[in-house]
Design an enzyme around this catalytic site. Structure first.
Site, mmCIF file in Angstrom:
data_model
loop_
_atom_site.group_PDB
_atom_site.id
_atom_site.type_symbol
_atom_site.label_atom_id
_atom_site.label_comp_id
_atom_site.label_asym_id
_atom_site.label_seq_id
_atom_site.Cartn_x
_atom_site.Cartn_y
_atom_site.Cartn_z
ATOM 1 N N SER A 404 10.533 -44.234 29.086
ATOM 2 C CA SER A 404 9.718 -43.158 29.641
ATOM 3 C C SER A 404 10.239 -41.776 29.246
ATOM 4 O O SER A 404 9.560 -40.788 29.473
ATOM 5 C CB SER A 404 9.603 -43.281 31.151
ATOM 6 O OG SER A 404 10.744 -43.820 31.715
ATOM 7 N N HIS A 425 5.247 -46.734 26.050
ATOM 8 C CA HIS A 425 5.574 -46.406 27.439
ATOM 9 C C HIS A 425 4.516 -47.020 28.357
ATOM 10 O O HIS A 425 3.400 -46.496 28.488
ATOM 11 C CB HIS A 425 5.643 -44.883 27.603
ATOM 12 C CG HIS A 425 5.966 -44.455 28.998
ATOM 13 N ND1 HIS A 425 5.684 -43.200 29.484
ATOM 14 C CD2 HIS A 425 6.553 -45.118 30.027
ATOM 15 C CE1 HIS A 425 6.068 -43.108 30.737
ATOM 16 N NE2 HIS A 425 6.587 -44.267 31.099
ATOM 17 N N GLU A 437 1.346 -45.034 26.757
ATOM 18 C CA GLU A 437 1.698 -43.949 25.827
ATOM 19 C C GLU A 437 2.342 -44.594 24.599
ATOM 20 O O GLU A 437 3.274 -45.395 24.729
ATOM 21 C CB GLU A 437 2.681 -42.972 26.474
ATOM 22 C CG GLU A 437 2.014 -41.953 27.377
ATOM 23 C CD GLU A 437 2.993 -40.899 27.897
ATOM 24 O OE1 GLU A 437 2.614 -39.730 27.951
ATOM 25 O OE2 GLU A 437 4.134 -41.257 28.260
#
Ligand code: CAA
Length: 682
Positions: A404, A425, A437
């Protein structure tokens, strides 16, 4: 230049076939509406006694053309088309396949009979665009299926299968064969007109209707389109159809121009756009069938479940037997629960589980097309794991890190193939959250990027591409937002006031409730790794809470005290004292911050950071930022996302309000020029 109509009519073996061809989904644009009216008129003039209405492109009609909603359109509206079909003296059969949505279903309901291919999807999803059906849906559907079911379908934006629709008498017959051939045969046996508009709303137990209404209005967070749809569906039982249609049209036009509808339309297109790979030269596809997940913790098992749901072959790899057993147990109990709650049949659950292999043997890695590392969030640990993965994985395999914050570039350098390394992510719980992501690192090659976007699409997630930069898109902006909320604690607000103001704006949860839920220790650990300089306004309330062992819900204490099995959050006098002490140390005279002030500061901080990361090229498109916040951080869908929100404000005023944030942020506040958010498209 001669314009060819997207609607063509032709007599074939005694049946008048009206074919609608407006790729990709036969949306009903103005030219389609004109074409349909003209084709029905031609049919009336022809010798044919019956017509079949069919769509090209493997689909019937996916509804009104959503692009047109932002413009005032001239010419016939969809209700005019519906009336022409209903008033046609000869019967028309709708041949349904693919999408029969929104206006598509309204057109089908205006026809005299409906025959559907088994793969057809049927529904009135208008409320998900902040509007209501505008061409008779709220009046025709309850006449056919009753009020409570109509509320469920319209307010729940439900998508029915052909079989479900047949069960409700929305379609007359379901076939597995070619729909046009089947509809032609069906049409030959139709002799009379038969109109849904002439039916009476069936009588129903009022308790069922109340229950249906409660399902969509509970918690007091009912959206305007839902409230309006419920009113209109109920009105169908009271009013003659023409009166109901007039009310429906007026409500449709009013809602269509509302800010909420604009926000939802913006998201409709933003969600489609983020799923597309960058437009470049042809890229050789890398097929992904077998995926290895390394790490059987909460994140690793959540990722494994979403892969199993999408029918990938999955290997769950660990170095520790106990951790592997626990992970396996978590996955099995997840599927058991799915069966117990009726979400999956035992056969479906077993099918998912049959694709799972749990192993301690790293040599298994060689079989994977994609390896996803989901171990502890620590650079050294991840680099070590990547060295090992590099040793065992197939040379062509894609290696992904689930991180993250950490630099994917640095992790890639631990391998001999940085061009095949990428960041993924996932958001927790990974099998539920729709956001993914994708971190496109400096050396990641285009083939890898394309393959991973296709992979995200297959998982049915929104795969938003971001550059490798601390916190990527989501956590970078969320950090700015949370930091601003912490400033507000020192300035005079209490955690519950900040949380309430933001929930009032529409956020799923306030920032301090979120912090307590995800665990303050995680943020604490990360804060310790970040250098603080003298200039930075640093709020140490969270550190103090952690030093006292208040890590959030898991310790029954964080920004709040928790009782009733950790469910009930209560104000903590100790926390208030800690906050007051923090204000005093900074010599701040505490003052009341009202809800509007809290909302504004929180949103302005997001917008400022969004503009900064657009300028840095971290996000490819401004609309991606909105997809990230709506799907990863509980930003209210009907507000469209932080960029959409910014675009609704007066630009100069917004820029000057953001400049005002500097006074709260200390010398380290970086003020962005927000014009990029207004000028970039989408
Ligand atoms: N209007 C305009 N464009 C539409 C559209 C619509 N109703 N539905 C889909 N599209 C476009 C998409 O934007 C996309 O375009 P790009 O390729 O340029 O991005 C393209 O069609 C393909 O769409 P998907 O990528 O979503 O394809 P899919 O196969 O995954 O899904 C679908 C197809 C099920 C039809 C899905 O697109 C969908 O659910 N569309 C929305 C349907 C809807 O909400 N209809 C109601 C409209 S409102 C209405 O109808 C009111 C009224 O009558 C008065």
């Amino acid at each position: 230049m001669v314009l060819i109509s997207p609607v063509q009519g032709q007599v074939k073996q005694g049946v008048y076939v009206i074919t609608l061809d407006n790729p990709p989904v036969n949306a009903i644009s103005i030219s389609v509406r004109r074409g349909l009216i003209s084709a029905v008129n031609d049919f009336e003039q022809s010798n044919a006694q019956v017509a079949v209405l069919v769509g090209s492109n493997g689909t019937f009609i996916a509804g009104a053309d959503i692009h047109e909603f932002a413009r005032t359109s001239d010419g016939p509206v969809l209700l005019d088309v519906v009336r022409v079909i209903e008033n046609c003296k000869k019967p028309i059969v709708a041949a349904l396949q693919g999408a029969v949505l929104g206006g598509g279903l309204e057109v089908a309901l205006a026809c005299d009979a409906r025959i559907a291919h088994v793969d057809t999807v049927i529904g009135l999803p208008e409320v998900s665009l902040g509007i209501i059906p505008g061409a008779g849906g709220t009046q025709l559907l309850p006449r056919r299926i009753g009020i409570s079911r109509a509320i469920d379908i319209i307010c729940g934006a439900q998508r029915l299968s052909a079989e479900e629709a047949k069960h409700l008498r929305l379609v007359d017959s379901v076939v597995c064969s070619d729909i046009l051939v089947a509809a032609n045969l069906f049409a030959r046996n139709i002799e009379h007109k038969s109109s849904v508009r002439d039916e009476l709303v069936p009588n129903e137990d009022p308790a069922l209707i109340d229950q249906a209404i409660n399902r969509y209005t509970k918690l007091g967070r009912c959206r305007p389109a839902i409230a309006k749809a419920i009113d209109l569906i109920q009105a169908a039982a009271r009013l003659p159809i023409e009166e109901g249609l007039v009310l429906e049209s007026a409500a449709f036009l009013e809602l269509r121009k509302s800010q909420e509808a604009q926000a939802l339309r913006h998201l409709f297109f933003a969600e489609k756009t983020c799923r597309k790979p960058p437009q470049t030269k042809e890229v050789a596809p890398i097929p992904i069938n077998t995926v290895c997940v390394i790490g059987a913790g909460t994140m690793g098992t959540g990722i494994a479940i979403c892969l199993l749901d999408a029918e990938f072959s999955v290997m769950l790899l660990e170095q520790d037997k106990e951790a592997l057993d626990k992970g396996e147990e978590r996955i099995f109990s997840h599927y058991q629960k799915q069966v117990e709650t009726g979400k999956l049949s035992p056969v479906e659950a077993s099918k998912c589980l049959s694709h799972l292999l749990c192993s301690l043997n790293w040599e298994e890695l060689a079989k994977a097309d994609l390896v996803i590392e989901a171990v502890y969030e620590d650079m050294l640990v991840k680099q070590d794991v990547f060295k090992k993965i590099d040793q065992f994985a197939n040379p062509n395999a894609i290696l992904a890190t689930n991180t993250s914050y950490l630099s994917v570039d640095k992790i890639a350098l631990a391998t001999t193939r940085p061009k095949r390394v990428i960041g993924l992510h996932f958001f927790s719980p990974a099998n539920v959250m729709k956001l993914l992501e994708i971190v496109n690192a400096k050396q990641t090659c285009l083939e890898t990027l394309h393959a991973v976007i296709a992979f995200g699409n297959r998982l049915n997630k929104y795969p938003v591409v971001t550059k490798d930069s601390f916190g990527f898109i989501g956590n970078r902006i969320y950090n700015a937002y949370r930091t601003q909320c912490e400033f507000m604690l020192e300035d005079g607000a209490w955690p519950e006031e900040v949380d309430a103001a933001l929930v009032d704006f529409g956020m799923a949860m306030g920032p301090f409730t979120v912090a307590d839920l995800s665990g303050l220790d995680i943020a604490w650990r990360m804060r310790k790794t970040q250098r603080k300089n003298q200039e930075t306004r640093y709020v140490d309330i969270l550190d103090t809470l952690c030093e006292l062992g208040r890590f959030g819900r898991k310790t029954s204490a964080g920004y709040y005290d928790y009782t009733n099995g950790k469910k009930q959050a209560n104000t903590s006098e100790l926390v208030r004292q800690i906050i007051e002490n923090a204000s005093q140390r900074r010599r701040i005279k505490r003052r009341t911050l009202n809800s509007k002030h809290i909302q504004n500061r929180a949103l302005l901080s997001m917008v400022n950071e969004a503009a900064l990361l657009m300028r840095e090229g971290v996000a490819q498109r401004a609309s991606d930022i909105d997809v990230v916040f709506v799907h990863g951080y509980g930003f209210p869908r009907w507000q469209g996302g932080p960029v959409f929100w910014a675009r609704q404000q007066d630009r100069q005023q917004l820029q000057s309000d953001i400049a005002g944030l500097a006074e709260h942020g200390g010398n380290s506040f970086v003020l962005a020029d927000i014009s990029i958010l207004f000028e970039s498209s989408p």
